[in-house]
Design a protein around this motif. Sequence first.
Motif, PDB file in Angstrom:
ATOM      1  N   LYS A 402       0.779  -1.394   0.201  1.00  0.00           N
ATOM      2  CA  LYS A 402      -0.071  -0.078   0.187  1.00  0.00           C
ATOM      3  C   LYS A 402       0.793   1.195  -0.064  1.00  0.00           C
ATOM      4  O   LYS A 402       0.423   2.340  -0.045  1.00  0.00           O
ATOM      5  CB  LYS A 402      -0.767  -0.147   1.319  1.00  0.00           C
ATOM      6  CG  LYS A 402      -1.860  -1.192   1.379  1.00  0.00           C
ATOM      7  CD  LYS A 402      -2.828  -1.073   0.317  1.00  0.00           C
ATOM      8  CE  LYS A 402      -4.035  -1.999   0.502  1.00  0.00           C
ATOM      9  NZ  LYS A 402      -5.205  -1.966  -0.539  1.00  0.00           N
ATOM     10  N   VAL A 403       1.993   1.221   0.155  1.00  0.00           N
ATOM     11  CA  VAL A 403       3.090   2.495   0.327  1.00  0.00           C
ATOM     12  C   VAL A 403       3.236   2.895  -1.184  1.00  0.00           C
ATOM     13  O   VAL A 403       3.583   2.007  -2.047  1.00  0.00           O
ATOM     14  CB  VAL A 403       4.291   2.057   0.994  1.00  0.00           C
ATOM     15  CG1 VAL A 403       5.433   3.107   1.023  1.00  0.00           C
ATOM     16  CG2 VAL A 403       3.979   1.433   2.292  1.00  0.00           C
ATOM     17  N   PRO A 404       2.858   4.105  -1.374  1.00  0.00           N
ATOM     18  CA  PRO A 404       3.162   4.614  -2.763  1.00  0.00           C
ATOM     19  C   PRO A 404       4.619   5.005  -2.985  1.00  0.00           C
ATOM     20  O   PRO A 404       5.168   5.730  -2.323  1.00  0.00           O
ATOM     21  CB  PRO A 404       2.171   5.874  -2.885  1.00  0.00           C
ATOM     22  CG  PRO A 404       1.993   6.512  -1.341  1.00  0.00           C
ATOM     23  CD  PRO A 404       2.121   5.035  -0.609  1.00  0.00           C
ATOM     24  N   LEU A 405       5.182   4.355  -4.145  1.00  0.00           N
ATOM     25  CA  LEU A 405       6.545   4.359  -4.472  1.00  0.00           C
ATOM     26  C   LEU A 405       6.684   5.045  -5.969  1.00  0.00           C
ATOM     27  O   LEU A 405       5.842   4.610  -6.680  1.00  0.00           O
ATOM     28  CB  LEU A 405       7.375   3.079  -4.297  1.00  0.00           C
ATOM     29  CG  LEU A 405       7.408   2.615  -2.525  1.00  0.00           C
ATOM     30  CD1 LEU A 405       7.953   1.383  -2.575  1.00  0.00           C
ATOM     31  CD2 LEU A 405       8.186   3.698  -1.747  1.00  0.00           C
ATOM     32  N   PRO A 406       7.920   5.845  -6.270  1.00  0.00           N
ATOM     33  CA  PRO A 406       7.832   6.128  -7.537  1.00  0.00           C
ATOM     34  C   PRO A 406       8.660   5.107  -8.447  1.00  0.00           C
ATOM     35  O   PRO A 406       9.620   5.174  -8.742  1.00  0.00           O
ATOM     36  CB  PRO A 406       9.009   7.403  -7.282  1.00  0.00           C
ATOM     37  CG  PRO A 406       9.788   7.089  -6.255  1.00  0.00           C
ATOM     38  CD  PRO A 406       8.629   6.195  -5.128  1.00  0.00           C
ATOM     39  N   SER A 407       7.663   4.185  -8.786  1.00  0.00           N
ATOM     40  CA  SER A 407       8.096   3.081  -9.803  1.00  0.00           C
ATOM     41  C   SER A 407       6.803   2.679 -10.736  1.00  0.00           C
ATOM     42  O   SER A 407       5.910   3.326 -10.762  1.00  0.00           O
ATOM     43  CB  SER A 407       8.324   1.724  -8.932  1.00  0.00           C
ATOM     44  OG  SER A 407       7.274   1.279  -8.390  1.00  0.00           O
ATOM     45  N   ILE A 412       1.999   7.430  -8.194  1.00  0.00           N
ATOM     46  CA  ILE A 412       2.010   8.366  -7.262  1.00  0.00           C
ATOM     47  C   ILE A 412       1.264   9.585  -7.724  1.00  0.00           C
ATOM     48  O   ILE A 412       1.291   9.962  -8.999  1.00  0.00           O
ATOM     49  CB  ILE A 412       3.424   8.688  -6.538  1.00  0.00           C
ATOM     50  CG1 ILE A 412       4.252   9.442  -7.536  1.00  0.00           C
ATOM     51  CG2 ILE A 412       4.013   7.479  -6.025  1.00  0.00           C
ATOM     52  CD1 ILE A 412       5.559   9.962  -6.857  1.00  0.00           C
ATOM     53  N   GLU A 413       0.684  10.137  -6.908  1.00  0.00           N
ATOM     54  CA  GLU A 413      -0.191  11.508  -7.254  1.00  0.00           C
ATOM     55  C   GLU A 413       0.784  12.712  -7.624  1.00  0.00           C
ATOM     56  O   GLU A 413       1.902  12.655  -6.977  1.00  0.00           O
ATOM     57  CB  GLU A 413      -1.001  11.949  -5.923  1.00  0.00           C
ATOM     58  CG  GLU A 413      -2.231  10.952  -5.674  1.00  0.00           C
ATOM     59  CD  GLU A 413      -3.167  11.382  -4.799  1.00  0.00           C
ATOM     60  OE1 GLU A 413      -3.477  12.450  -4.795  1.00  0.00           O
ATOM     61  OE2 GLU A 413      -3.658  10.452  -3.543  1.00  0.00           O
ATOM     62  N   ALA A 414       0.426  13.450  -8.573  1.00  0.00           N
ATOM     63  CA  ALA A 414       1.056  14.614  -8.804  1.00  0.00           C
ATOM     64  C   ALA A 414       0.577  15.730  -8.204  1.00  0.00           C
ATOM     65  O   ALA A 414      -0.371  15.907  -7.685  1.00  0.00           O
ATOM     66  CB  ALA A 414       1.384  14.597 -10.368  1.00  0.00           C
ATOM     67  N   GLY A 415       1.575  16.872  -8.552  1.00  0.00           N
ATOM     68  CA  GLY A 415       1.383  18.297  -7.860  1.00  0.00           C
ATOM     69  C   GLY A 415       1.642  18.424  -6.148  1.00  0.00           C
ATOM     70  O   GLY A 415       2.096  17.143  -5.726  1.00  0.00           O
ATOM     71  N   SER A 459      13.346   0.079  -1.922  1.00  0.00           N
ATOM     72  CA  SER A 459      13.008   1.208  -2.758  1.00  0.00           C
ATOM     73  C   SER A 459      12.797   2.646  -1.874  1.00  0.00           C
ATOM     74  O   SER A 459      13.328   3.626  -2.172  1.00  0.00           O
ATOM     75  CB  SER A 459      11.891   1.028  -3.773  1.00  0.00           C
ATOM     76  OG  SER A 459      12.312   0.019  -4.446  1.00  0.00           O
ATOM     77  N   ALA A 460      12.158   2.374  -0.840  1.00  0.00           N
ATOM     78  CA  ALA A 460      11.483   3.480   0.062  1.00  0.00           C
ATOM     79  C   ALA A 460      12.874   3.847   0.546  1.00  0.00           C
ATOM     80  O   ALA A 460      12.910   5.254   1.023  1.00  0.00           O
ATOM     81  CB  ALA A 460      10.610   2.897   1.183  1.00  0.00           C
ATOM     82  N   ALA A 461      13.893   3.094   1.064  1.00  0.00           N
ATOM     83  CA  ALA A 461      15.145   3.652   1.612  1.00  0.00           C
ATOM     84  C   ALA A 461      15.996   4.548   0.587  1.00  0.00           C
ATOM     85  O   ALA A 461      16.788   5.251   1.127  1.00  0.00           O
ATOM     86  CB  ALA A 461      16.253   2.297   1.788  1.00  0.00           C
TER      87      ALA A 461
END
Length: 815
Positions: A402-407, A412-415, A459-461
């Motif tokens: 559930k953690v949103p990651l840039p992959s 992920i949401e913009a703005g 990835s979150a690291a």
Amino acid sequence: MTGVCGCCGALRPRYKRLVDNIFPEDPEDGLVKTNMEKLTFYALSAPEKLDRIGAYLSERLIRDVGRHRYGYVCIAMEALDQLLMACHCQSINLFVESFLKMVAKLLESEKPNLQILGTNSFVKFANIEEDTPSYHRSYDFFVSRFSEMCHSSHDDLEIRTKIRTSGIKGLQGVVRKTVNDELQANIWDPQHMDKIVPSLLFNLQHAEEAESRSPSPLQATEKEKESPTELAERCLRELLGRAAYGNIKNAVKPVLIHLDNHSLWEPKTFAIRCFKIIMYSIQPQHSHLVIQQLLGHLDANSKSAATVRAGIVEVLSEAAVIAASGSVGPTVLEVFNTLLRQLRLSIDYELTGSYDGAVVNTKIKEHEERMFQEAVIKTTGSFASTLPTYQKSEVMLFIMSKVPLPSLHHAIEAGKAGENRNRLTQIMLLKSLLQVSTGFQCSNMLTALPSSFLDRLLSAALMEDADLRLFVLEILISFIDRHGNRPKFSTISIINDISVLKLKVDKCSRQDTVFMKKHSQQLYRHIYLTSKEESNVQPHYEALYSMLALISIELANEEVVVDLIRLVLAVQEIAQINEDNLPVYNRCALYALGAAYLNLISQLTTVPAFCQHIHEVLEARQKDAPYLLPEDVFVEAPRLTKGLDHLVPEVFFRQSKISEVLGGSGYNSDRLSTPYIPQLTDEDRLSKRKSIGETISLQVEVESRNSPEKEERAPAEEITYETLKKAIVDSVAVEEQERERRRQVVEKFQKAPFEEIAAHCGARASLLQSKLNQIFEITIRPPPSPSGTITAAYGQPQSHSIPVYEMKFPDLCVY
């Protein structure tokens, strides 16, 4: 004539004469016992007369109540009680109808004494086990009347207490009389539960106020022990203890409604007490039903005030602790899904300031939402603590997903608003994950940290937010630390003798060795990249030190020790070269981190020459550069210097020296002498972070600097971001094409018919034969000249024949 006979006492029926004889002339004399014995004997001898006896007693009682002759009323009820206790025959049902009619008449009276008298008789009747069932008896009136008595508001406190006590006893009698008899009225129906449960809770709630006024329970008298509070709790426990699987919902729902109607979630003390009573009273295998009802109630209150939701979540937390291990039920992930959904909604409320999406600036609500979020995180940990190990692993993988990651796998949401929402979501979910992982014990690290989980966690690291990186490090540490050694490495310091730490060290198991072979390079790479972050503060370096130390203790073999030493020397090189333009504090912290760890690992390896080298460097730093030691860096006021570019060589740990001393003790000296360079992964190709590009540049420069042919090489082509990007994309495309081609060939030979394969091979037979002839012709030729070329008559160089190992063979010749 009939009327005349009825008036004459001698001509009246015997049962009436026996009933009349039990009443004395003066009601103060009480029941005539000898005559009561005669009446009882007659009732036992002629049970068919019981219904008439009951009807006549009922007639006399109603008449005496109307004439206010309360002494005779008491005598009549005493006689009824004795008859009930003595008679257990098939005809008692009709007698009971008369008895209940008289009890109802007493309960309808406005006189408290009569109400109490009727209740006491009903309680005695409730304790009687009847021999025959009743198909038509109804207790609706008694449930309503006893519930009303529980809410008595009589002006006199003593009388009010007696009436409430009688009401609770009456309800307890109704439950005992009906709960075990399937032919009786179903007491678990909502129409009854909605009266019984709130009445009991009302007296419990009233007790909370009384206790707050006079907190001296040790001085409670015997009378106070029979207070409405004690009786209500006892009755509620008995009611819930008798509840079967299908009745739990009807018993718990009125509790939730009562807490809603009286706003009892916000103080939460009373709500927690109620559900502790519930959880301890019901059968353990039904605990998950209560949990599910609380979760459903939380969803129903999604738009209620944060304090109300926080109260529900706190109750959930307490209930989860009481629930037996594994009793959350088959829908374990649904529990956590509900909690995470509420967490996400709370983040939206905090950012928008309202429940309907309109932007309203309410700071108080934001503070309350933070409290609610912390309560959800605490509850997540409470639930996880009741689960077995395999379910904990599933829950952690679920939360991590559930953690949103840039992959590419998780958009992920913009703005700016999206970034804030993403950051809060990431922090809260990682906090929840840390709560679940705390105290997690698993001997097999491959099971505890599967690739699908570890990849997302690492990835979150690499994210730029310092808080996220710290949470990831803490989560990894909680997994690796299986012997409780973490507190011993909470601070970074130079330990002269690690025996004082009393470390619990076990030999690295085969499963741990397999885990490190599979994932060690991932861990090293993320430790290396995390140490380069400019936003690191002291907790980050302490977490890095703890992680290095725990890997050395929990997962280390000879190869892992060598790689960790190479990694720490590479971290020292980050501070020494400073290509990332790190601040002075960060550089000093990296030097101090390396010193503390190498001092630790040198004592763990127990190689004297290695310990000697580390000791010499530490002494040199103590003398010339104390700001490179943890005692001067990791303090409230660090003593730093800006002259880090002019340090003497003696204050550095030298890779050549360490390779030499450890190589003499059996360690792999070749691997030790090779500088550590982080591997490039697909994650880096998808990432836009600057540090990744700089890592590649560092790798290229290190290779060129360490090459012995540096002086002989021609000037290299300038490496830019575009050329690197093109090279990466091209290499990925070529690899994918080659992989796809191999897959097609394998699939063809696995699935195609034999005739098709034979035809394909026959068509290429001539080509294969020609290639073989060409190979044979080349191999029998004389060897070429030493110069590699043959000069023709016209002075033109002619290429020599192609060696066999450079020839390209057809696909069918290659296996």
